[in-house]
Design a protein around this motif. Structure first.
Motif: not given
Length: 267
Positions: A77-93
């Motif tokens: 889960v920690k690894d997955f959360f790290r990918e979510i937080e660094s995802s350009e798509i998630v952050n840019s919306q």
């Protein structure tokens, strides 16, 4: 007298603030929930994971419905959360619809708290990159090995109603009388309902049949538009379409088979 009035005001203020706290105090930073759907087949599954390893997986096809709940390795889960937080798509919306016109793969709809704000991302799963897809796949694989859920009554999910859908709801509901917004202090009488509208698209467990009946009684007493399994909630926080979802596939009762006729005796 003034002290009594001041005390009453402070109590009322505290109650109002409590009504706006997350259902799960750690939800803002510790949980993500998502739905993955296949445009080609129409099948979908729901996955929810928390940093402590708690996970929920609900998979539905045309013939089957399986729900699993348990624990997976927190490191995954920690690894997955790290990918979510660094995802350009998630952050840019910033999801360009033009890229999705001819797409027939899996779509990911992900809800997560980014910098303290609840965000909703909808994009093709393969757009998130190799590292994200790998971390996601490991979490999904681990969740699929959890035991099947037993004893849970149902889930409740709320989705915001906006635009043309909101106009349509208001027009239909107005035929049956005035549409009044329900205050948060009233909604919080049914805790799962308040939890559902605070965190849209998340599956909120209705742990027992008693909790399900409490929700059904609330729907009836407030004369909410719709059915017991799909109803609309106009509130001071917005209007929501609420759905009560099964945990397992409910099999339709079948008539008992008639015994086969005895063979005729030869004369």
């Amino acid at each position: 007298m003034k002290r009594a009035v001041l005390l009453a005001a402070l109590v009322a203020c505290a109650a109002a603030l409590a009504a706006f706290r997350p259902y799960n105090q750690g939800a803002r930073s510790k949980t993500v929930w998502m739905t993955v759907s296949s445009i080609a087949t129409g099948q979908e599954y729901y996955l929810e994971v928390s940093q402590d390893g708690s996970a929920l997986l609900r998979e539905e096809t045309a013939k089957t419905l399986v729900t699993r709940r348990g624990k997976i390795a927190p490191q995954l889960v920690k690894d997955f959360f790290r990918e979510i937080e660094s995802s350009e798509i998630v952050n840019s919306q910033n999801v360009k619809q033009s890229k999705m016109v001819f797409y027939r793969g899996d779509m990911l709809k992900l809800s997560a708290y980014i910098s303290g704000e609840l965000t909703r991302t909808v994009a093709p799963l393969n757009n998130f990159g190799e590292a994200f897809s790998y971390a996601f796949g490991e979490v999904k694989k681990a969740a699929a090995s959890m035991p099947k859920q037993a004893g849970l009554a149902a889930f409740l999910r709320a989705e915001p109603v906006e635009g043309e859908e909101l106009d349509s709801f208001r027009a239909k509901a107005a035929r049956e009388g005035e549409v009044k917004n329900i205050e948060t202090y009233d909604i919080q009488k049914v805790k799962p309902l308040l939890a559902a509208i605070k965190e849209p698209h998340r599956l909120v467990p209705l742990e027992t049949e008693a909790v399900r009946r409490e929700l059904q009684d609330y729907i009836s007493s407030r004369q909410l538009y719709g059915l017991r399994t799909l109803f609309y909630l106009p509130s001071t926080r917005g209007t929501f379409k609420c759905m009560v979802l099964d945990v397992v596939r409910v099999q339709a009762a079948t008539a008992p088979k008639k015994p086969a006729a005895a063979p005729k005796k030869k004369r």
